[in-house]
Design a protein around this motif. Structure first.
Motif, mmCIF file in Angstrom:
data_model
loop_
_atom_site.group_PDB
_atom_site.id
_atom_site.type_symbol
_atom_site.label_atom_id
_atom_site.label_comp_id
_atom_site.label_asym_id
_atom_site.label_seq_id
_atom_site.Cartn_x
_atom_site.Cartn_y
_atom_site.Cartn_z
ATOM 1 N N VAL A 21 36.324 46.881 43.985
ATOM 2 C CA VAL A 21 37.084 47.131 42.760
ATOM 3 C C VAL A 21 38.463 46.487 42.858
ATOM 4 C CG1 VAL A 21 38.088 48.923 41.305
ATOM 5 C CG2 VAL A 21 35.819 49.245 42.263
ATOM 6 N N ALA A 22 39.073 46.544 44.029
ATOM 7 C CA ALA A 22 40.376 45.908 44.246
ATOM 8 C C ALA A 22 40.265 44.392 44.071
ATOM 9 C CB ALA A 22 40.904 46.249 45.630
ATOM 10 N N THR A 23 39.207 43.817 44.610
ATOM 11 C CA THR A 23 38.990 42.379 44.484
ATOM 12 C C THR A 23 38.791 41.983 43.032
ATOM 13 O OG1 THR A 23 37.996 42.334 46.682
ATOM 14 C CG2 THR A 23 37.529 40.463 45.240
ATOM 15 N N GLU A 24 37.990 42.752 42.302
ATOM 16 C CA GLU A 24 37.755 42.470 40.884
ATOM 17 C C GLU A 24 39.043 42.560 40.072
ATOM 18 O OE1 GLU A 24 35.017 41.342 39.249
ATOM 19 O OE2 GLU A 24 34.220 41.091 41.277
ATOM 20 N N ALA A 25 39.885 43.543 40.386
ATOM 21 C CA ALA A 25 41.165 43.689 39.675
ATOM 22 C C ALA A 25 42.032 42.451 39.897
ATOM 23 C CB ALA A 25 41.890 44.945 40.140
ATOM 24 N N CYS A 26 42.028 41.925 41.103
ATOM 25 C CA CYS A 26 42.792 40.706 41.393
ATOM 26 C C CYS A 26 42.229 39.523 40.605
ATOM 27 C CB CYS A 26 42.762 40.387 42.882
ATOM 28 S SG CYS A 26 43.675 41.557 43.903
ATOM 29 N N LYS A 27 40.911 39.401 40.587
ATOM 30 C CA LYS A 27 40.274 38.288 39.870
ATOM 31 C C LYS A 27 40.528 38.350 38.369
ATOM 32 C CE LYS A 27 36.520 37.428 43.128
ATOM 33 N NZ LYS A 27 35.069 37.522 43.354
ATOM 34 N N LYS A 28 40.658 39.555 37.833
ATOM 35 C CA LYS A 28 40.887 39.719 36.394
ATOM 36 C C LYS A 28 42.364 39.622 36.017
ATOM 37 C CE LYS A 28 36.816 42.561 35.556
ATOM 38 N NZ LYS A 28 36.331 43.889 35.191
ATOM 39 N N GLY A 29 43.224 39.397 36.995
ATOM 40 C CA GLY A 29 44.644 39.231 36.708
ATOM 41 C C GLY A 29 45.406 40.532 36.526
ATOM 42 N N ARG A 30 44.892 41.609 37.054
ATOM 43 C CA ARG A 30 45.546 42.915 36.909
ATOM 44 C C ARG A 30 46.498 43.233 38.056
ATOM 45 N NH1 ARG A 30 40.210 46.042 34.762
ATOM 46 N NH2 ARG A 30 40.254 45.125 32.680
ATOM 47 N N VAL A 31 46.489 42.399 39.081
ATOM 48 C CA VAL A 31 47.391 42.589 40.220
ATOM 49 C C VAL A 31 48.361 41.410 40.223
ATOM 50 C CG1 VAL A 31 47.538 42.800 42.717
ATOM 51 C CG2 VAL A 31 45.604 43.810 41.504
ATOM 52 N N MET A 32 49.670 41.718 40.260
ATOM 53 C CA MET A 32 50.670 40.665 40.177
ATOM 54 C C MET A 32 51.758 40.850 41.220
ATOM 55 S SD MET A 32 50.993 39.765 36.269
ATOM 56 C CE MET A 32 51.155 41.098 35.162
ATOM 57 N N MET A 33 52.335 39.739 41.594
ATOM 58 C CA MET A 33 53.509 39.734 42.470
ATOM 59 C C MET A 33 54.518 38.790 41.833
ATOM 60 S SD MET A 33 51.917 39.672 46.318
ATOM 61 C CE MET A 33 53.503 39.436 47.066
ATOM 62 N N GLY A 34 55.684 39.297 41.523
ATOM 63 C CA GLY A 34 56.705 38.464 40.895
ATOM 64 C C GLY A 34 56.304 37.966 39.526
ATOM 65 N N GLY A 35 55.509 38.730 38.813
ATOM 66 C CA GLY A 35 55.080 38.338 37.472
ATOM 67 C C GLY A 35 53.946 37.339 37.437
ATOM 68 N N VAL A 36 53.390 36.998 38.585
ATOM 69 C CA VAL A 36 52.297 36.019 38.660
ATOM 70 C C VAL A 36 51.045 36.717 39.189
ATOM 71 C CG1 VAL A 36 51.548 33.856 39.711
ATOM 72 C CG2 VAL A 36 53.943 34.170 39.107
ATOM 73 N N ALA A 37 49.930 36.509 38.505
ATOM 74 C CA ALA A 37 48.664 37.078 38.963
ATOM 75 C C ALA A 37 48.285 36.469 40.303
ATOM 76 C CB ALA A 37 47.565 36.818 37.934
ATOM 77 N N VAL A 38 47.743 37.304 41.191
ATOM 78 C CA VAL A 38 47.410 36.836 42.536
ATOM 79 C C VAL A 38 45.910 36.896 42.784
ATOM 80 C CG1 VAL A 38 49.635 37.454 43.515
ATOM 81 C CG2 VAL A 38 47.805 39.115 43.535
ATOM 82 N N LYS A 39 45.452 36.048 43.683
ATOM 83 C CA LYS A 39 44.052 36.047 44.097
ATOM 84 C C LYS A 39 43.854 37.141 45.142
ATOM 85 C CE LYS A 39 43.266 31.130 43.412
ATOM 86 N NZ LYS A 39 42.873 29.873 44.056
ATOM 87 N N PRO A 40 42.616 37.602 45.327
ATOM 88 C CA PRO A 40 42.352 38.656 46.317
ATOM 89 C C PRO A 40 42.727 38.248 47.743
ATOM 90 C CG PRO A 40 40.402 38.249 44.968
ATOM 91 C CD PRO A 40 41.417 37.226 44.591
ATOM 92 N N SER A 41 42.701 36.964 48.039
ATOM 93 C CA SER A 41 42.984 36.503 49.397
ATOM 94 C C SER A 41 44.476 36.331 49.680
ATOM 95 C CB SER A 41 42.273 35.175 49.653
ATOM 96 O OG SER A 41 42.735 34.202 48.733
ATOM 97 N N ARG A 42 45.300 36.554 48.697
ATOM 98 C CA ARG A 42 46.759 36.413 48.870
ATOM 99 C C ARG A 42 47.243 37.376 49.949
ATOM 100 N NH1 ARG A 42 51.460 35.146 45.710
ATOM 101 N NH2 ARG A 42 53.173 35.604 47.118
ATOM 102 N N THR A 43 48.053 36.881 50.851
ATOM 103 C CA THR A 43 48.569 37.744 51.912
ATOM 104 C C THR A 43 49.909 38.332 51.496
ATOM 105 O OG1 THR A 43 49.565 35.841 53.029
ATOM 106 C CG2 THR A 43 47.374 36.535 53.767
ATOM 107 N N ILE A 44 50.168 39.542 51.973
ATOM 108 C CA ILE A 44 51.416 40.231 51.645
ATOM 109 C C ILE A 44 52.168 40.542 52.916
ATOM 110 C CG2 ILE A 44 50.559 41.209 49.493
ATOM 111 C CD1 ILE A 44 50.175 43.858 50.986
ATOM 112 N N LYS A 45 53.472 40.762 52.748
ATOM 113 C CA LYS A 45 54.335 41.092 53.882
ATOM 114 C C LYS A 45 55.112 42.357 53.544
ATOM 115 C CE LYS A 45 56.542 37.307 53.236
ATOM 116 N NZ LYS A 45 56.690 36.056 52.659
ATOM 117 N N VAL A 46 55.752 42.923 54.515
ATOM 118 C CA VAL A 46 56.599 44.092 54.308
ATOM 119 C C VAL A 46 57.743 43.692 53.380
ATOM 120 C CG1 VAL A 46 58.139 45.737 55.424
ATOM 121 C CG2 VAL A 46 56.016 45.071 56.547
ATOM 122 N N GLY A 47 58.002 44.531 52.379
ATOM 123 C CA GLY A 47 59.068 44.275 51.423
ATOM 124 C C GLY A 47 58.590 43.701 50.104
#
Length: 141
Positions: A21-47
């Protein structure tokens, strides 16, 4: 562990019930970082700040620590901070309340009360001599 996939982290933080479900949300553009939709494989860091749109609310989370495995609910506040604006959370309360009060007539299944009123109306019409044969599907013309 410096970086974690965003879909894995959202699942581990219990934002989504399953990783799929998390992967699908990313693919549908529901997860964003800095106003830009991210792919499920995008890596995140602390902060990093992650915005997750679950209509009608857009939640915002700040990454405090990284985790690859699912955590117990009590441990989640150690790994992320919910920075969702109060106005968004108020919107969620309003939508919950209005769902019960403001159902437009003609949409969805009738409530129990509406069903009783309809049955009472048709019975009173039948008592007055109205013929409801036009309601039968077995019309033979």
């Amino acid at each position: 562990m410096n970086e974690v996939r965003i879909d894995k982290w959202l699942w581990a933080m219990r934002v989504f019930k399953t990783r799929t479900v998390a992967t699908e949300a990313c693919k549908k553009g529901r997860v964003m970082m800095g106003g830009v939709a991210v792919k499920p494989s995008r890596t995140i860091k602390v902060g990093d700040v992650i915005d997750v749109r679950k209509p009608p609310v857009t939640y915002s989370f700040r990454v405090k620590a990284l985790a690859q495995n699912r955590l117990g609910a009590k441990l989640v506040p150690d790994y992320m901070e919910n920075i969702t604006p109060k106005s968004e959370l108020d919107l969620l309360d309003i939508v919950k309340i209005s769902g019960f009060i403001d159902r437009r007539k003609g949409l969805g299944r009738p409530t129990k009360r509406e069903g009783r009123e309809l049955a009472q109306f048709t019975e009173s019409m039948a008592d007055d001599g109205w013929d409801f044969d036009f309601l039968d599907d077995d019309d033979e013309e």
